[in-house]
Design a protein around this motif. Sequence first.
Motif, PDB file in Angstrom:
ATOM      1  N   ILE A   5       0.845  -1.186   0.000  1.00 32.47           N
ATOM      2  CA  ILE A   5       0.000   0.000   0.000  1.00 32.47           C
ATOM      3  C   ILE A   5       0.890   1.249   0.000  1.00 32.47           C
ATOM      4  N   PRO A   6       0.335   2.428  -0.280  1.00 29.16           N
ATOM      5  CA  PRO A   6       1.143   3.656  -0.232  1.00 29.16           C
ATOM      6  C   PRO A   6       1.799   3.833   1.138  1.00 29.16           C
ATOM      7  N   THR A   7       2.915   4.536   1.133  1.00 33.34           N
ATOM      8  CA  THR A   7       3.634   4.783   2.384  1.00 33.34           C
ATOM      9  C   THR A   7       2.826   5.703   3.286  1.00 33.34           C
ATOM     10  N   GLU A   8       3.234   5.758   4.541  1.00 33.79           N
ATOM     11  CA  GLU A   8       2.532   6.611   5.503  1.00 33.79           C
ATOM     12  C   GLU A   8       2.486   8.070   5.048  1.00 33.79           C
ATOM     13  N   PRO A   9       3.604   8.670   4.616  1.00 32.10           N
ATOM     14  CA  PRO A   9       3.534  10.057   4.131  1.00 32.10           C
ATOM     15  C   PRO A   9       2.603  10.216   2.929  1.00 32.10           C
ATOM     16  N   GLU A  10       2.589   9.217   2.046  1.00 28.27           N
ATOM     17  CA  GLU A  10       1.701   9.283   0.884  1.00 28.27           C
ATOM     18  C   GLU A  10       0.244   9.236   1.310  1.00 28.27           C
ATOM     19  N   LEU A  11      -0.077   8.393   2.282  1.00 28.36           N
ATOM     20  CA  LEU A  11      -1.447   8.311   2.770  1.00 28.36           C
ATOM     21  C   LEU A  11      -1.866   9.602   3.459  1.00 28.36           C
ATOM     22  N   VAL A  12      -0.946  10.188   4.204  1.00 26.96           N
ATOM     23  CA  VAL A  12      -1.235  11.472   4.856  1.00 26.96           C
ATOM     24  C   VAL A  12      -1.608  12.517   3.806  1.00 26.96           C
ATOM     25  N   ALA A  24      -3.925  -4.001  10.428  1.00 24.89           N
ATOM     26  CA  ALA A  24      -2.919  -5.043  10.619  1.00 24.89           C
ATOM     27  C   ALA A  24      -3.354  -5.987  11.737  1.00 24.89           C
ATOM     28  N   HIS A  25      -3.891  -5.411  12.817  1.00 21.98           N
ATOM     29  CA  HIS A  25      -4.373  -6.231  13.931  1.00 21.98           C
ATOM     30  C   HIS A  25      -5.523  -7.139  13.482  1.00 21.98           C
ATOM     31  N   ASN A  26      -6.357  -6.637  12.560  1.00 20.47           N
ATOM     32  CA  ASN A  26      -7.494  -7.424  12.073  1.00 20.47           C
ATOM     33  C   ASN A  26      -7.105  -8.423  10.987  1.00 20.47           C
ATOM     34  N   GLY A  27      -5.839  -8.400  10.573  1.00 23.88           N
ATOM     35  CA  GLY A  27      -5.358  -9.411   9.648  1.00 23.88           C
ATOM     36  C   GLY A  27      -5.402  -9.052   8.186  1.00 23.88           C
ATOM     37  N   LEU A  28      -5.765  -7.801   7.841  1.00 23.26           N
ATOM     38  CA  LEU A  28      -5.805  -7.417   6.435  1.00 23.26           C
ATOM     39  C   LEU A  28      -4.453  -6.943   5.938  1.00 23.26           C
ATOM     40  N   LEU A  29      -3.655  -6.333   6.809  1.00 30.00           N
ATOM     41  CA  LEU A  29      -2.368  -5.777   6.425  1.00 30.00           C
ATOM     42  C   LEU A  29      -1.242  -6.429   7.217  1.00 30.00           C
ATOM     43  N   ASP A  30      -0.065  -6.421   6.630  1.00 32.92           N
ATOM     44  CA  ASP A  30       1.144  -6.914   7.291  1.00 32.92           C
ATOM     45  C   ASP A  30       2.198  -5.816   7.216  1.00 32.92           C
ATOM     46  N   ILE A  31       2.594  -5.292   8.383  1.00 28.12           N
ATOM     47  CA  ILE A  31       3.586  -4.223   8.442  1.00 28.12           C
ATOM     48  C   ILE A  31       4.965  -4.859   8.519  1.00 28.12           C
ATOM     49  N   ARG A  32       5.777  -4.638   7.493  1.00 28.28           N
ATOM     50  CA  ARG A  32       7.110  -5.241   7.427  1.00 28.28           C
ATOM     51  C   ARG A  32       8.158  -4.141   7.525  1.00 28.28           C
ATOM     52  N   GLN A  33       8.830  -4.133   8.638  1.00 29.89           N
ATOM     53  CA  GLN A  33       9.822  -3.100   8.885  1.00 29.89           C
ATOM     54  C   GLN A  33      10.871  -3.070   7.777  1.00 29.89           C
ATOM     55  N   GLY A  34      11.125  -1.877   7.256  1.00 34.73           N
ATOM     56  CA  GLY A  34      12.130  -1.725   6.217  1.00 34.73           C
ATOM     57  C   GLY A  34      11.657  -2.063   4.823  1.00 34.73           C
ATOM     58  N   SER A  35      10.426  -2.565   4.698  1.00 31.10           N
ATOM     59  CA  SER A  35       9.918  -2.961   3.390  1.00 31.10           C
ATOM     60  C   SER A  35       8.633  -2.237   3.029  1.00 31.10           C
ATOM     61  N   GLY A  36       7.743  -2.087   3.998  1.00 34.00           N
ATOM     62  CA  GLY A  36       6.466  -1.440   3.735  1.00 34.00           C
ATOM     63  C   GLY A  36       5.326  -2.219   4.346  1.00 34.00           C
ATOM     64  N   THR A  37       4.111  -1.843   3.994  1.00 32.11           N
ATOM     65  CA  THR A  37       2.912  -2.506   4.495  1.00 32.11           C
ATOM     66  C   THR A  37       2.197  -3.165   3.327  1.00 32.11           C
ATOM     67  N   ARG A  71      -1.431   6.220  10.953  1.00 37.56           N
ATOM     68  CA  ARG A  71      -0.702   5.140  11.616  1.00 37.56           C
ATOM     69  C   ARG A  71      -1.648   4.264  12.434  1.00 37.56           C
ATOM     70  N   GLU A  72      -2.573   4.895  13.162  1.00 35.18           N
ATOM     71  CA  GLU A  72      -3.522   4.130  13.984  1.00 35.18           C
ATOM     72  C   GLU A  72      -4.442   3.285  13.112  1.00 35.18           C
ATOM     73  N   ALA A  73      -4.881   3.837  11.981  1.00 38.67           N
ATOM     74  CA  ALA A  73      -5.764   3.087  11.093  1.00 38.67           C
ATOM     75  C   ALA A  73      -5.049   1.886  10.484  1.00 38.67           C
ATOM     76  N   VAL A  74      -3.801   2.090  10.061  1.00 48.55           N
ATOM     77  CA  VAL A  74      -3.028   0.989   9.476  1.00 48.55           C
ATOM     78  C   VAL A  74      -2.787  -0.095  10.512  1.00 48.55           C
ATOM     79  N   ARG A  75      -2.461   0.298  11.712  1.00 51.46           N
ATOM     80  CA  ARG A  75      -2.243  -0.684  12.775  1.00 51.46           C
ATOM     81  C   ARG A  75      -3.516  -1.467  13.077  1.00 51.46           C
ATOM     82  N   ALA A  76      -4.664  -0.791  13.044  1.00 49.93           N
ATOM     83  CA  ALA A  76      -5.933  -1.487  13.301  1.00 49.93           C
ATOM     84  C   ALA A  76      -6.194  -2.549  12.239  1.00 49.93           C
TER      85      ALA A  76
END
Length: 234
Positions: free
Chosen positions: A34-41, A59-72, A52-57
């Motif tokens: 998905i677009p980066t955090e600055p792009e979404l802003v 991710a918690h619900n299983g739709l997104l996977d946040i991969r450090q250094g790679s993206g979501t 950030r809170e929406a993306v984390r939610a």
Amino acid sequence: MPLTSPRRSALVDQVIAQLRNQITTGEWPVGSRIPTEPELVELMGVARNTVREAVRALAHNGLLDIRQGSGTYVIATSELAGVMHRRFAGADPRHIAELRSTLESSAARLAAERRTARDLVQLDALLARREEAWAGGDAEPFIAADVALHMAVVAASHNEVLIELYADLGDLVADWLRTDVGTELDAASHLDHERLIEAIRRGDGDAAASEAAGYPFVCLAKEGRSAGVTAAGG
């Protein structure tokens, strides 16, 4: 589909809804970043913390996977699909094959009884697409075409509960096929699905169910062998 700027309160809930919509409509397909955090802003006109809170939610619900250094990345198309992906991703492949066999054979039998003329047109088109993808030699388009064909067989059952359940398993089935097929397609290991479609066309429920029931186990046999070639594509 363009993202719009939320105008009411409860911004996080609105952002979650918009991001979920991008996923469920296929604008952001499974496997995509998905677009980066600055792009979404910038796209949504909200604060970084809200995004950030929406993306984390999600991710918690299983739709997104946040991969450090790679993206979501998108990993599921619904909350239920996300739960199933987490719950069954490490399951015994034979158990997944047994589940697929049970669901797909039942769906194929119903499809043979209930298919419409429109269903048959769709099945023929997707079968041709699957064959073209195989001939192209690229594994990912073939996997997508194979899953789409199986989804269409289930859709032809006209059982809404079965259709929804199988759709939520679709991401897991794609992952399983990805493991089975690998990164290269072997011309000697092609698994023909024409008999299944013809059985549905004839209205032969027994033949359709038998064909569909066996595919997952043929794929499983290929995965379990360290040498030799069997059929690929579930």
